[in-house]
Design an enzyme around this catalytic site. Structure first.
Site, PDB file in Angstrom:
ATOM      1  N   ARG A  32       3.260  -6.560   5.255  1.00 50.65           N
ATOM      2  CA  ARG A  32       4.049  -7.178   5.993  1.00 50.65           C
ATOM      3  C   ARG A  32       5.281  -6.361   6.444  1.00 50.65           C
ATOM      4  O   ARG A  32       5.735  -6.478   7.608  1.00 50.65           O
ATOM      5  CB  ARG A  32       4.952  -8.243   4.917  1.00 50.65           C
ATOM      6  CG  ARG A  32       4.078  -9.359   4.721  1.00 50.65           C
ATOM      7  CD  ARG A  32       4.939 -10.577   4.057  1.00 50.65           C
ATOM      8  NE  ARG A  32       4.053 -11.419   3.375  1.00 50.65           N
ATOM      9  CZ  ARG A  32       4.104 -12.082   2.617  1.00 50.65           C
ATOM     10  NH1 ARG A  32       5.253 -12.009   1.664  1.00 50.65           N
ATOM     11  NH2 ARG A  32       3.038 -12.893   1.710  1.00 50.65           N
ATOM     12  N   ARG A 105       1.211  11.977  -5.962  1.00 57.49           N
ATOM     13  CA  ARG A 105       0.028  11.397  -6.664  1.00 57.49           C
ATOM     14  C   ARG A 105      -0.694  12.582  -7.785  1.00 57.49           C
ATOM     15  O   ARG A 105      -1.209  12.125  -8.676  1.00 57.49           O
ATOM     16  CB  ARG A 105      -1.172  10.904  -5.850  1.00 57.49           C
ATOM     17  CG  ARG A 105      -2.071  11.821  -5.131  1.00 57.49           C
ATOM     18  CD  ARG A 105      -3.193  11.262  -4.212  1.00 57.49           C
ATOM     19  NE  ARG A 105      -4.310  12.099  -4.013  1.00 57.49           N
ATOM     20  CZ  ARG A 105      -4.257  13.377  -3.628  1.00 57.49           C
ATOM     21  NH1 ARG A 105      -3.036  13.946  -2.977  1.00 57.49           N
ATOM     22  NH2 ARG A 105      -5.190  14.135  -3.354  1.00 57.49           N
TER      23      ARG A 105
END
Ligand SMILES: N[C@@H](CCC(=O)N[C@@H](CS)C(=O)NCC(=O)O)C(=O)O
Ligand SMILES: N[C@@H](CCC(=O)N[C@@H](CS)C(=O)NCC(=O)O)C(=O)O
Ligand SMILES: N[C@@H](CCC(=O)N[C@@H](CS)C(=O)NCC(=O)O)C(=O)O
Lengths: 147, 147, 147
Positions: A32, A105
């Site tokens: 979104r 990460r």
């Protein structure tokens, strides 16, 4: 096999299910926010990192659960639960680290990979001892396993 | 259910875990070799084939493990283990065939797909016999199942 | 744990395996129809929607199976089977809805997500009750669980 010999493995699995659901919701919000409508899977790097973080965690989730149960049933529920919780914590850090930057990460990835290897090693030990006992009648670790 | 009735299923599962870990390491090496930094998943065809080979094997890994255990618990541990090892061997060939060329993935794919269908068929047989016995009191295969 | 206490969970799992195989075949047909040869994963929107529909269902398949078994073993086989079949039905609609249009995936997605949450909630209830009973000696739901 009684249910209470595996119920803590079930609890950790459930925690993992909730974590995976949380990662999925994050991808839906990111779709979104960055206007990346399905079936597209490419977009701004911010979106792609969140998308890949969830994809990577999903890819390893069955591997994690299988090794958690093998380690817990054939070696020790307590140890499997301990390393299983650390793995899930590492994956939480991985997801948020990756969402911030590709570099971010790496550290949590190394950590959760180590926890994953420990679970695989415990599974291996447990399976080998059970086979030795079942087929050769030899109790390698005496009552050490199934703590 | 005693542990030695499933310990060989556990051993094959463990073998599968190690195979999946091996495929993942191959993707990590390929990312370095062809300089494809996360979150990118596109690059030279050599990279993309290795990336997709691991992705495809990961996608089917839970399906394989679930059918291995259903076949082994409800039909026959020995047969499930036999076809399970052949499946993992087929996936090994698939990975390396795909890494070399798209064409190279096909033959091992057909082979491992056949092994997968056998495991699903054994699961189906075992589940149907167990349901018939539990709910109708009919022992379809007599002591043939649970070999 | 007797086999007939879980054989219906096994049957629903098997149904899920067949559904996943069906989705995979659909992707293989779509690759031929739209001439998208591996390792490519992009192409006309019609192809990409089918590709992503199968990828999305595969991603959630282990999550579904784990929650099905946790709910069925620790809470109630009958309820887990009931919501499990609804989940698989929702995924069938999702796949075909997504194949037709991105919009078409949404309604069945909400439905199967609800079924997934119910399975997770039942797992949670079952696990909490089992832990309470095993570690505190308290039978929260009396014989309500394990219906
Ligand atoms: N599917 C993974 C397989 C190997 C893996 O787990 N790689 C680690 C270290 S490079 C990772 O964090 N990959 C990032 C990603 O999957 O987006 C990949 O494409 O990289
Ligand atoms: N995700 C698979 C689903 C179907 C499948 O397993 N296809 C086989 C035969 S075309 C394959 O080898 N796919 C290659 C790939 O997944 O990269 C796909 O995209 O093709
Ligand atoms: N991998 C999924 C994770 C989140 C998810 O399940 N999203 C739903 C609602 S946006 C979906 O239908 N995604 C379509 C897809 O995965 O292609 C994604 O990329 O969207």
């Amino acid at each position: 096999m009684m249910l209470d010999q595996v119920v803590l493995l079930a609890a950790v699995t459930l925690l993992g299910l909730l974590e995976q659901a949380y990662f999925s919701l994050k991808v839906i919000y990111a779709r979104r926010k960055y206007s990346v409508s399905p079936p597209a899977i490419t977009g701004p790097p911010e979106f792609e990192r969140i998308f890949r973080a969830q994809a990577n965690c999903s890819e390893y989730f069955p591997i994690f659960v299988f090794s958690l149960w093998l380690a817990g049933v054939f070696f020790s529920q307590a140890l499997a639960v301990f390393f299983g919780i650390l793995y899930l914590y590492g994956r939480y850090l991985y997801f948020h680290g990756y969402a911030e930057s590709s570099q971010g990460r790496l550290e949590p990835l190394y950590f959760s990979a180590k926890m994953q290897w420990v679970l695989i090693a415990l599974s291996g030990l447990g399976v080998i001892c059970t086979i030795t006992q079942a087929y050769l009648g030899l109790d390698l670790l005496l009552s050490f396993t199934h703590v």
